[in-house]
Design an enzyme around this catalytic site. Structure first.
Site, PDB file in Angstrom:
ATOM      1  N   HIS A  18     -33.322  -5.191  10.271  1.00 17.38           N
ATOM      2  CA  HIS A  18     -33.862  -6.391   9.638  1.00 17.38           C
ATOM      3  C   HIS A  18     -34.151  -7.479  10.668  1.00 17.38           C
ATOM      4  O   HIS A  18     -33.597  -7.488  11.777  1.00 17.38           O
ATOM      5  CB  HIS A  18     -32.890  -6.916   8.583  1.00 17.38           C
ATOM      6  CG  HIS A  18     -31.570  -7.374   9.155  1.00 17.38           C
ATOM      7  ND1 HIS A  18     -31.410  -8.593   9.784  1.00 17.38           N
ATOM      8  CD2 HIS A  18     -30.352  -6.768   9.194  1.00 17.38           C
ATOM      9  CE1 HIS A  18     -30.161  -8.714  10.187  1.00 17.38           C
ATOM     10  NE2 HIS A  18     -29.497  -7.635   9.844  1.00 17.38           N
ATOM     11  N   ARG A  69     -31.459  -9.514   3.271  1.00 13.01           N
ATOM     12  CA  ARG A  69     -32.174  -9.529   4.549  1.00 13.01           C
ATOM     13  C   ARG A  69     -32.816  -8.180   4.847  1.00 13.01           C
ATOM     14  O   ARG A  69     -33.899  -8.114   5.430  1.00 13.01           O
ATOM     15  CB  ARG A  69     -31.238  -9.943   5.678  1.00 13.01           C
ATOM     16  CG  ARG A  69     -29.976  -9.082   5.859  1.00 13.01           C
ATOM     17  CD  ARG A  69     -29.035  -9.799   6.806  1.00 13.01           C
ATOM     18  NE  ARG A  69     -27.834  -9.070   7.172  1.00 13.01           N
ATOM     19  CZ  ARG A  69     -26.688  -9.122   6.512  1.00 13.01           C
ATOM     20  NH1 ARG A  69     -26.620  -9.835   5.391  1.00 13.01           N
ATOM     21  NH2 ARG A  69     -25.626  -8.457   6.935  1.00 13.01           N
ATOM     22  N   GLU A  96     -24.518  -3.555   6.078  1.00 14.77           N
ATOM     23  CA  GLU A  96     -23.941  -3.799   7.396  1.00 14.77           C
ATOM     24  C   GLU A  96     -22.457  -3.464   7.377  1.00 14.77           C
ATOM     25  O   GLU A  96     -21.825  -3.384   6.317  1.00 14.77           O
ATOM     26  CB  GLU A  96     -24.174  -5.271   7.781  1.00 14.77           C
ATOM     27  CG  GLU A  96     -23.572  -5.734   9.107  1.00 14.77           C
ATOM     28  CD  GLU A  96     -24.022  -4.924  10.315  1.00 14.77           C
ATOM     29  OE1 GLU A  96     -23.631  -3.730  10.391  1.00 14.77           O
ATOM     30  OE2 GLU A  96     -24.729  -5.476  11.171  1.00 14.77           O
ATOM     31  N   HIS A 191     -29.316  -2.351   8.934  1.00 10.63           N
ATOM     32  CA  HIS A 191     -28.585  -3.298   9.776  1.00 10.63           C
ATOM     33  C   HIS A 191     -28.165  -2.640  11.077  1.00 10.63           C
ATOM     34  O   HIS A 191     -28.192  -1.412  11.216  1.00 10.63           O
ATOM     35  CB  HIS A 191     -27.362  -3.804   9.019  1.00 10.63           C
ATOM     36  CG  HIS A 191     -27.689  -4.311   7.648  1.00 10.63           C
ATOM     37  ND1 HIS A 191     -27.891  -5.635   7.365  1.00 10.63           N
ATOM     38  CD2 HIS A 191     -27.883  -3.639   6.463  1.00 10.63           C
ATOM     39  CE1 HIS A 191     -28.187  -5.786   6.084  1.00 10.63           C
ATOM     40  NE2 HIS A 191     -28.182  -4.586   5.516  1.00 10.63           N
TER      41      HIS A 191
END
Length: 697
Positions: A18, A69, A96, A191
Site C-alpha cells: 500500500h 489503506r 499487517e 502490507h
C-alpha cells in the site's frame, strides 16, 4: 497437472505494498490500526497503476486485507486499469503484522526507551514478538465489526513475522495458488510484513535473508511461474529475489536506498519524540516519569518481568472474554460472543440505490450496457447517500452491484462515507442495466422526435417491448466487449452468432448468446433469479443487511417483484439517482431516509424527487378517504382495538396452531400528509428520531 490438461500457462502474481499513510510518515507502529493513505500515498499508487498499464498487465482477481489503506490501494489500481468489475477478496489474513501493545506508539521513541537491539528483535526479526496488546488498549481490535466473523483464537494480541506469514500462507495455498494455476493474474495489495511472509515462502529465504528484504510502497513486484508452479527468474530481478520490481532499475535502486535510510531513521532517537510525550501515551504506568532521563539497563529486565505478568493475566482474560492471545496457546477458548443488542431492536434493511448521475444522464442519452463513469454531481450524490445512511446508523453486511463502473463506484463511495470499505462487494452482470440495443448512446429527444412519443415510451418504459436490436458487430454489442466474452460462463452458446463469427473470421469460434436488446421483462429474467437464488438465501435469510447499487431498470424490475407492481403500471414508476430506497421487508413498502435538513413541510423531502406519475405504487396508498382520515382515525382505532380484544380468545388457539402471532400494529391504519391530501399506509420517511440506531451525539 491442471496446466497440462487445460494447456493454460500459469498466471502472474503481482504484489503491491500500500501507499504511504500518515502513520508511516510520522513513524508510528501501525499494525492493525485502520489508517488511510496520505496524499503522497495516493500518488504512489497512481504511479504503480501507471507502471502496470505501461507494461500491459491485466488483473483477473485481487486479494487485499481488511484495512482501508490496502483496500484503497486495490481500488486505485483496478480503477486506473478499468477493471473494477473484477472480484476483490478482502481477508484479515493479509492484514499487517499485529504489533501488540506498541500499536499507536512512536518508533524512535520506543527505540530510545527500550534500546535498538530489543526493538529490532521483534521489529525486523523473524520470531520475536512485541509485548501483547492489553484489554484497555485504545485500539483493542476484538471490538471491531470487521472481525466479527473470526474465530476468537484468530484475533492476535501480538505477532512475529513468522505468525503473520503463517496466516497469509493459508490464503495463498487455498486460493491464490489455485487461481494462478488456472491462468489467472493475481494482484495482492497488502502490507510490508504480510507481503514479506509471502516472499519468504515463494523465494525460500532463510530468516536472515528475509530481514534484509525491503518492500517499498507502491512499486509492483511481479512473479512468473512455470507449469510446475516454480518461479521463473525475471530478467531484471535483483538478488536475492527472482521476481521483478517494475520500476526502472536506476530509479528503483534510489528507492531502495531511500527505504533503507528511512528504516535506519526510524531506529534512531528523534528529539521530537521525547520520553515524556511517549510516556503520556503509554499504557505502562509503572514507569517512573521523574527518572526517565536517567533510566538505564535495569529497566529492561524490569520491563520484561512486567510483560510476563501481563501475559499471564492476558491468558486468563482470553478465556474469560473469549479473545485469542495470538501467542500459540493451546488454552481452550469459549466461542466468541458478539453483542447483538444493537441489531435486536431494529428492522432488517434492504436498501436499493440507483447509481449517481453520469454524463449520459445529464445529456439525456440511452445508456444501457455502455460503461460510462459518474460525473462530479453523481459522485456527490453517492457520497451524500453514504452520509445519510451513516447518519441513521445503518450497518450493512454485504453489497451487491453490477459490472458497470457507475454502479460499482457508487457502492464504493457509499462505503467510503460509512467507513465500511472492508465489506464484501459482490459484482454480477445480472444486475446490469437493461440492454437498449440500437438505441444505446442515442439522444432520447432525437429518438422521440424521429419515432414518435408512443413508440418512444414503449421502447423506454414498457414491460415487454424491446428496442431495435444492435448489430452483432457494433461496439455496443456485449459480445464485442472483453469483460463479458472472457468472464461470463453462465450464458448458453448461440448457433447463429457462432456461425456468422466463424465465417467472418475464417476460423471456428464459439460465441455466447449475449443480449442484443432487452425489454424490462428480459432484464428481470436475469435480475430476479439472482435476487431469489443468491441474495435471499445467502444474505436476506441469514438476517443480513443488504445494499444493492444498480441502474434504473434493474431496480425497477426488483421493485416490481418486491412490491407486486402490475406489468401495465411499471411504466409509471421512475427511480431518482443517488437516493437510498429502504425496502421494509416486514411491511413490504418503500421508505426514504430523513437527511436531517429542516424543511417547511414534512413532505418536502419526498416531494422533491421524481418517482414518476404513480408514486403510490411504491409508497402504498391508503384506502381510507383523506377527508375523513383525521376525524375518524381515533374512533376507528378504538373500535378495532375493541374488536381485537373480543376476538383475542377465539383466535388464540388457531393462531398458535398456524404459528402466527397477533400484531399490535393496526395494519389498516393510515399515515396522512398535511400537504396535498395524499395518504399512505405507512410513513414514507424514516425520521431520524425514529431510527433505531440514530446517535444524536
Amino acid at each position: 497437472m491442471v496446466n497440462k490438461l487445460t494447456n493454460r500457462k500459469p498466471g502472474k502474481l503481482i504484489l503491491v505494498r500500500h501507499g504511504e499513510t500518515n502513520l508511516n510518515m510520522n513513524r508510528t507502529f501501525t499494525g492493525w490500526i485502520d489508517t488511510d493513505l496520505s496524499e503522497r500515498g495516493i500518488k504512489e499508487i497512481e504511479h504503480a497503476a501507471n507502471l502496470l498499464q505501461e507494461r500491459g498487465y491485466k488483473v483477473d482477481i485481487t486479494y487485499t486485507s481488511r484495512l482501508k489503506r490496502a483496500i484503497r490501494t486495490a481500488w486505485i489500481l483496478n480503477f486506473a486499469m478499468n477493471q473494477v468489475y473484477k472480484p476483490v477478496y478482502k481477508s484479515w489474513r493479509l492484514n499487517e503484522r499485529m504489533y501488540g501493545d506498541l500499536e499507536s506508539k512512536s518508533k524512535p521513541g520506543i527505540m530510545q526507551l527500550y534500546g535498538a537491539d530489543v526493538v529490532n528483535a521483534f521489529k525486523v526479526g523473524y520470531k520475536g514478538r512485541p509485548p501483547p496488546m492489553q484489554l484497555e488498549h485504545p485500539y483493542w481490535h476484538a471490538n471491531e465489526r470487521k472481525y466479527a466473523d473470526l474465530d476468537p483464537s484468530e484475533i492476535p494480541l501480538t505477532e512475529s513475522l513468522e505468525d503473520c506469514m503463517k496466516r497469509a500462507m493459508v490464503l495463498y495455498e487455498e486460493k491464490m495458488k489455485t487461481d494462478i494455476r488456472m491462468g489467472k493474474n493475481v494482484l495482492v495489495a497488502a502490507h510490508a510484513n504480510s507481503l514479506r511472509g509471502l516472499i519468504k515462502h515463494l523465494e525460500q529465504l532463510d530468516e536472515n535473508e528475509i530481514s534484509d528484504v525491503s518492500i517499498p510502497n507502491g512499486i509492483p513486484l511481479v512473479y512468473e511461474f512455470d507449469s510446475s508452479m516454480k518461479i521463473v527468474k525475471r530478467p531484471n530481478a535483483l538478488p536475492p529475489l527472482r521476481g521483478e520490481y517494475l520500476e526502472e532499475k536506476g530509479l528503483f535502486r534510489a528507492v531502495l536506498k531511500r527505504e533503507k535510510e528511512l528504516t535506519a531513521a526510524r531506529s534512531r532517537y528523534d528529539p521530537e519524540y521525547t520520553i515524556r510525550n511517549l510516556l503520556q501515551n503509554s499504557s505502562h504506568s509503572s514507569i517512573d516519569q521523574e527518572s526517565v532521563e536517567q533510566f538505564d539497563a535495569q529497566l529492561l529486565p524490569q520491563y520484561q518481568q512486567q510483560q510476563q505478568q501481563q501475559q499471564n493475566k492476558l491468558m486468563l482474560a482470553a478465556v474469560e472474554y473469549g479473545i485469542g492471545t495470538g501467542l500459540g496457546s493451546d488454552l481452550p477458548l469459549p466461542e466468541k460472543k458478539i453483542d447483538q443488542e444493537k441489531r435486536k431492536n431494529q428492522p432488517q434493511y434492504l436498501v436499493l440505490l440507483r447509481h449517481g448521475k453520469t454524463e449520459h444522464n445529464r445529456l439525456g442519452l440511452f445508456t444501457g450496457w455502455e460503461d460510462v463513469p459518474l460525473i462530479d454531481v453523481g459522485r456527490a450524490e453517492a457520497r451524500k447517500a453514504g452520509q445519510i445512511l451513516k447518519l441513521h446508523g445503518i450497518e450493512f453486511d454485504v453489497v451487491y452491484t453490477s459490472w458497470l463502473s457507475r454502479s460499482i463506484e457508487t457502492a464504493w463511495l457509499v462505503l467510503n462515507e460509512m467507513d465500511s470499505m472492508w465489506l464484501p462487494i459482490v459484482k454480477t452482470w445480472r444486475l446490469n442495466e437493461r440492454m437498449y440495443g440500437a438505441l444505446t448512446g442515442l439522444s432520447k429527444s432525437m429518438v422521440q422526435e424521429r419515432h414518435g412519443l408512443e413508440r418512444f415510451n414503449r421502447w423506454r418504459l414498457s414491460y415487454e417491448t424491446r428496442p431495435p436490436p444492435v448489430s452483432p458487430f457494433s461496439i455496443n454489442y456485449p459480445g464485442n466487449d472483453a469483460r463479458y466474452v472472457e468472464n461470463i460462463k453462465d450464458i448458453r452458446y448461440s448457433f447463429f452468432e457462432s456461425f456468422i463469427r466463424s465465417v467472418s473470421h475464417g476460423r471456428l469460434e464459439l460465441h455466447r448468446k449475449f443480449p442484443r436488446t432487452e425489454s424490462l421483462k428480459d432484464c428481470m429474467s436475469r435480475t430476479i433469479p439472482f435476487y431469489t437464488n443468491t441474495i435471499i438465501p445467502k444474505a436476506i435469510d441469514k438476517g443480513k443487511n443488504v445494499l444493492i447499487t444498480s441502474s434504473e431498470n434493474a431496480i425497477r424490475g426488483l421493485l416490481m417483484h418486491l412490491m407486486d407492481i402490475p406489468p401495465d403500471r411499471i411504466q409509471d414508476v421512475q427511480i431518482p439517482t443517488g437516493l437510498p430506497l429502504v425496502f421494509n421487508l416486514e411491511k413490504r413498502c418503500i421508505q426514504l431516509l430523513d437527511d436531517g435538513v429542516e424543511r417547511e413541510s414534512p413532505t418536502a423531502l419526498w416531494e422533491q424527487y421524481n418517482f414518476g406519475t404513480a408514486p403510490e405504487l411504491l409508497f402504498k396508498p391508503c384506502t381510507a378517504d383523506p377527508d375523513e382520515l383525521t376525524s375518524n382515525s381515533n374512533k376507528n382505532k378504538k373500535k378495532k382495538t375493541t374488536q381485537k380484544n373480543n376476538n383475542k380468545s377465539n383466535n388464540k388457539v388457531s393462531d398458535k396452531k398456524n404459528g402466527s402471532e397477533e400484531k399490535d400494529e393496526d395494519e389498516d391504519s393510515c399515515f396522512a400528509y398535511s400537504v396535498g391530501g395524499r395518504t399512505f399506509r405507512h410513513d414514507p420517511i424514516i425520521r431520524l428520531e425514529q431510527s433505531p440506531l440514530f446517535d444524536p451525539s
